[in-house]
Design a protein around this motif. Structure first.
Motif, PDB file in Angstrom:
ATOM      1  N   ASP A 126     -35.352   8.264  88.077  1.00  0.00           N
ATOM      2  CA  ASP A 126     -34.286   9.263  87.999  1.00  0.00           C
ATOM      3  C   ASP A 126     -34.468  10.312  89.098  1.00  0.00           C
ATOM      4  OD1 ASP A 126     -33.761   7.876  85.695  1.00  0.00           O
ATOM      5  OD2 ASP A 126     -34.193   9.528  84.323  1.00  0.00           O
ATOM      6  N   ASN A 127     -33.349  10.881  89.547  1.00  0.00           N
ATOM      7  CA  ASN A 127     -33.380  12.080  90.410  1.00  0.00           C
ATOM      8  C   ASN A 127     -34.219  11.872  91.675  1.00  0.00           C
ATOM      9  OD1 ASN A 127     -31.966  13.421  88.269  1.00  0.00           O
ATOM     10  ND2 ASN A 127     -33.926  13.734  87.254  1.00  0.00           N
ATOM     11  N   HIS A 128     -34.005  10.737  92.347  1.00  0.00           N
ATOM     12  CA  HIS A 128     -34.892  10.367  93.459  1.00  0.00           C
ATOM     13  C   HIS A 128     -34.239  10.478  94.839  1.00  0.00           C
ATOM     14  CE1 HIS A 128     -38.490   8.448  95.044  1.00  0.00           C
ATOM     15  NE2 HIS A 128     -37.734   7.594  95.712  1.00  0.00           N
ATOM     16  N   PHE A 129     -32.940  10.189  94.935  1.00  0.00           N
ATOM     17  CA  PHE A 129     -32.283  10.085  96.242  1.00  0.00           C
ATOM     18  C   PHE A 129     -31.323  11.260  96.496  1.00  0.00           C
ATOM     19  CE2 PHE A 129     -33.360   5.665  95.224  1.00  0.00           C
ATOM     20  CZ  PHE A 129     -33.990   5.286  96.397  1.00  0.00           C
ATOM     21  N   ASP A 130     -31.249  11.649  97.768  1.00  0.00           N
ATOM     22  CA  ASP A 130     -30.278  12.669  98.184  1.00  0.00           C
ATOM     23  C   ASP A 130     -28.874  12.083  98.317  1.00  0.00           C
ATOM     24  OD1 ASP A 130     -32.101  15.069  98.891  1.00  0.00           O
ATOM     25  OD2 ASP A 130     -33.042  13.377  99.928  1.00  0.00           O
ATOM     26  N   CYS A 131     -28.817  10.799  98.644  1.00  0.00           N
ATOM     27  CA  CYS A 131     -27.520  10.154  98.876  1.00  0.00           C
ATOM     28  C   CYS A 131     -27.626   8.686  98.497  1.00  0.00           C
ATOM     29  CB  CYS A 131     -27.118  10.291 100.352  1.00  0.00           C
ATOM     30  SG  CYS A 131     -25.502   9.587 100.763  1.00  0.00           S
ATOM     31  N   PRO A 157     -30.160  16.073  91.513  1.00  0.00           N
ATOM     32  CA  PRO A 157     -29.103  17.075  91.310  1.00  0.00           C
ATOM     33  C   PRO A 157     -28.642  17.630  92.661  1.00  0.00           C
ATOM     34  CG  PRO A 157     -30.871  17.394  89.741  1.00  0.00           C
ATOM     35  CD  PRO A 157     -31.364  16.355  90.717  1.00  0.00           C
ATOM     36  N   GLY A 158     -27.359  17.636  92.866  1.00  0.00           N
ATOM     37  CA  GLY A 158     -26.815  18.044  94.165  1.00  0.00           C
ATOM     38  C   GLY A 158     -26.601  16.875  95.112  1.00  0.00           C
ATOM     39  N   GLY A 159     -27.124  15.707  94.739  1.00  0.00           N
ATOM     40  CA  GLY A 159     -26.945  14.515  95.568  1.00  0.00           C
ATOM     41  C   GLY A 159     -25.540  13.958  95.451  1.00  0.00           C
ATOM     42  N   ARG A 160     -25.171  13.065  96.362  1.00  0.00           N
ATOM     43  CA  ARG A 160     -23.804  12.540  96.383  1.00  0.00           C
ATOM     44  C   ARG A 160     -23.794  11.017  96.450  1.00  0.00           C
ATOM     45  NH1 ARG A 160     -27.015  14.920 100.091  1.00  0.00           N
ATOM     46  NH2 ARG A 160     -26.601  14.336 102.225  1.00  0.00           N
ATOM     47  N   LEU A 161     -22.791  10.463  95.795  1.00  0.00           N
ATOM     48  CA  LEU A 161     -22.521   9.034  95.831  1.00  0.00           C
ATOM     49  C   LEU A 161     -21.292   8.802  96.676  1.00  0.00           C
ATOM     50  CD1 LEU A 161     -22.708   6.048  94.888  1.00  0.00           C
ATOM     51  CD2 LEU A 161     -21.380   6.723  92.873  1.00  0.00           C
ATOM     52  N   LEU A 162     -21.387   7.847  97.600  1.00  0.00           N
ATOM     53  CA  LEU A 162     -20.248   7.474  98.431  1.00  0.00           C
ATOM     54  C   LEU A 162     -19.926   6.003  98.215  1.00  0.00           C
ATOM     55  CD1 LEU A 162     -22.030   9.673 100.377  1.00  0.00           C
ATOM     56  CD2 LEU A 162     -19.845   9.496 101.557  1.00  0.00           C
ATOM     57  N   VAL A 163     -18.664   5.733  97.883  1.00  0.00           N
ATOM     58  CA  VAL A 163     -18.198   4.368  97.642  1.00  0.00           C
ATOM     59  C   VAL A 163     -17.132   4.047  98.680  1.00  0.00           C
ATOM     60  CG1 VAL A 163     -17.154   2.766  96.012  1.00  0.00           C
ATOM     61  CG2 VAL A 163     -18.641   4.604  95.163  1.00  0.00           C
ATOM     62  N   LEU A 164     -17.457   3.133  99.592  1.00  0.00           N
ATOM     63  CA  LEU A 164     -16.498   2.667 100.595  1.00  0.00           C
ATOM     64  C   LEU A 164     -16.005   1.298 100.138  1.00  0.00           C
ATOM     65  CD1 LEU A 164     -15.189   3.022 103.448  1.00  0.00           C
ATOM     66  CD2 LEU A 164     -17.181   1.814 104.373  1.00  0.00           C
ATOM     67  N   GLU A 165     -14.694   1.187  99.934  1.00  0.00           N
ATOM     68  CA  GLU A 165     -14.198  -0.068  99.356  1.00  0.00           C
ATOM     69  C   GLU A 165     -12.737  -0.284  99.723  1.00  0.00           C
ATOM     70  OE1 GLU A 165     -14.416  -3.158  98.515  1.00  0.00           O
ATOM     71  OE2 GLU A 165     -16.058  -2.683  97.122  1.00  0.00           O
ATOM     72  N   PHE A 166     -12.339  -1.549  99.753  1.00  0.00           N
ATOM     73  CA  PHE A 166     -10.920  -1.865  99.897  1.00  0.00           C
ATOM     74  C   PHE A 166     -10.157  -1.252  98.729  1.00  0.00           C
ATOM     75  CE2 PHE A 166     -12.983  -5.465 102.117  1.00  0.00           C
ATOM     76  CZ  PHE A 166     -12.400  -5.301 103.357  1.00  0.00           C
ATOM     77  N   SER A 167      -8.912  -0.832  98.996  1.00  0.00           N
ATOM     78  CA  SER A 167      -8.167  -0.133  97.957  1.00  0.00           C
ATOM     79  C   SER A 167      -6.693  -0.507  98.010  1.00  0.00           C
ATOM     80  CB  SER A 167      -8.381   1.381  98.108  1.00  0.00           C
ATOM     81  OG  SER A 167      -8.085   2.048  96.912  1.00  0.00           O
ATOM     82  N   LYS A 168      -5.855   0.381  97.501  1.00  0.00           N
ATOM     83  CA  LYS A 168      -4.419   0.099  97.377  1.00  0.00           C
ATOM     84  C   LYS A 168      -3.704   0.523  98.663  1.00  0.00           C
ATOM     85  CE  LYS A 168      -0.871  -0.826  94.479  1.00  0.00           C
ATOM     86  NZ  LYS A 168      -0.715  -2.075  93.720  1.00  0.00           N
ATOM     87  N   TYR A 243     -20.376  14.077  93.380  1.00  0.00           N
ATOM     88  CA  TYR A 243     -21.675  14.770  93.358  1.00  0.00           C
ATOM     89  C   TYR A 243     -22.285  14.734  91.965  1.00  0.00           C
ATOM     90  CZ  TYR A 243     -20.442  16.731  97.916  1.00  0.00           C
ATOM     91  OH  TYR A 243     -20.109  16.881  99.232  1.00  0.00           O
ATOM     92  N   LYS A 244     -23.602  14.700  91.934  1.00  0.00           N
ATOM     93  CA  LYS A 244     -24.332  14.874  90.679  1.00  0.00           C
ATOM     94  C   LYS A 244     -24.724  16.338  90.601  1.00  0.00           C
ATOM     95  CE  LYS A 244     -28.459  13.333  88.174  1.00  0.00           C
ATOM     96  NZ  LYS A 244     -29.561  12.333  88.161  1.00  0.00           N
ATOM     97  N   LEU A 245     -24.105  17.081  89.695  1.00  0.00           N
ATOM     98  CA  LEU A 245     -24.369  18.506  89.577  1.00  0.00           C
ATOM     99  C   LEU A 245     -25.189  18.806  88.337  1.00  0.00           C
ATOM    100  CD1 LEU A 245     -20.880  19.931  90.637  1.00  0.00           C
ATOM    101  CD2 LEU A 245     -22.888  19.497  92.066  1.00  0.00           C
TER     102      LEU A 245
END
Length: 245
Positions: A126-131, A157-168, A243-245
């Motif tokens: 848990d709580n290991h990565f910045d991004c 906490p404060g880290g961010r998830l980015l999802v790049l994906e095909f969309s509509k 973001y994980k806040l």
């Protein structure tokens, strides 16, 4: 006996079968994956990924997890950003794809940790990565909500998830995009990768993936905050950030 079903492209299959079917697709296309990416996106995938790296805001010393990292485009870009004091993990569930990514990383002069693992059961604390990033991989996962929850779990906490994906895609372009996806793309797959079926699955999987607003809701329901998305190429692709806040 688990009789739950899920989508594999337009087919309905047992949940227990999807991972092996997806594995078959990517094992088949691994050797031609980079060439086909350039051909089918007209090189635009490089710009989409460059924008993702820019939006990620990764700095020297950060820890980054690249989920479903494939042939390591994002991992290599992040490795240059985090420098020798940071760390980038390249992960993928598919051995053939991960092997190509690992070899490419070494050929470029980087020694990154590599792990073959399931995004729905990440082997990190848990709580290991910045991004955390996942590029063109989420739509292939059986339980997208579980995968997003796992990615959130390993974020600091404060880290961010980015999802790049095909969309509509933008509605006026939909007929032309459908013609390209279901007629031209399988033909290209047959000529270059000797595999029309895998690229037919690609087109189908894009249509079954949640649209921009639906994915935003999924991320919010997983506990991510300040979720927003950026449409690219008229919605062919979208980048979501939370973001994980």
């Amino acid at each position: 006996m688990n009789d739950k079903t899920t989508h594999f492209g337009f087919q309905k299959v047992a949940e227990s079968e999807k991972a092996s079917k997806v594995r078959g697709v990517f094992s088949s296309v691994a050797s031609s994956y980079d060439v086909m990416n350039d051909l089918m996106s007209f090189g635009l995938h490089r710009l989409w990924k460059a924008f993702t790296v820019q939006i990620a805001g990764v700095r020297a010393g950060d820890r980054v997890l690249d989920v479903a990292g494939g042939t390591a485009d994002l991992s290599l870009a992040f490795a240059k950003k985090v420098g020798p004091t940071g760390q980038v993990w390249l992960t993928d569930i598919n051995h053939a794809m991960l092997s190509r990514g690992r070899d490419r990383v070494v050929d470029k002069g980087f020694l990154l940790p590599v792990a073959q693992c399931d995004a729905e059961k990440l082997p990190f604390p848990d709580n290991h990565f910045d991004c955390v990033t996942v590029a063109f991989g989420l739509r292939n996962m059986t339980h997208k909500d579980q995968a997003i929850a796992e990615m959130r779990r390993v974020l600091k906490p404060g880290g961010r998830l980015l999802v790049l994906e095909f969309s509509k895609v933008w509605k006026p372009l939909a007929p032309a995009y459908d013609f390209y996806s279901f007629k031209l793309l399988p033909m290209m797959g047959e000529k270059v990768a000797r595999d029309a079926d895998s690229y037919r699955y690609l087109a189908e999987s894009i249509r079954m993936h949640p649209d921009q607003e639906s994915l935003k809701t999924l991320m919010e329901e997983a506990g991510l905050s300040r979720v927003e998305y950026f449409n690219m190429t008229a919605g062919v692709v979208a980048l979501h950030r939370g973001y994980k806040l």
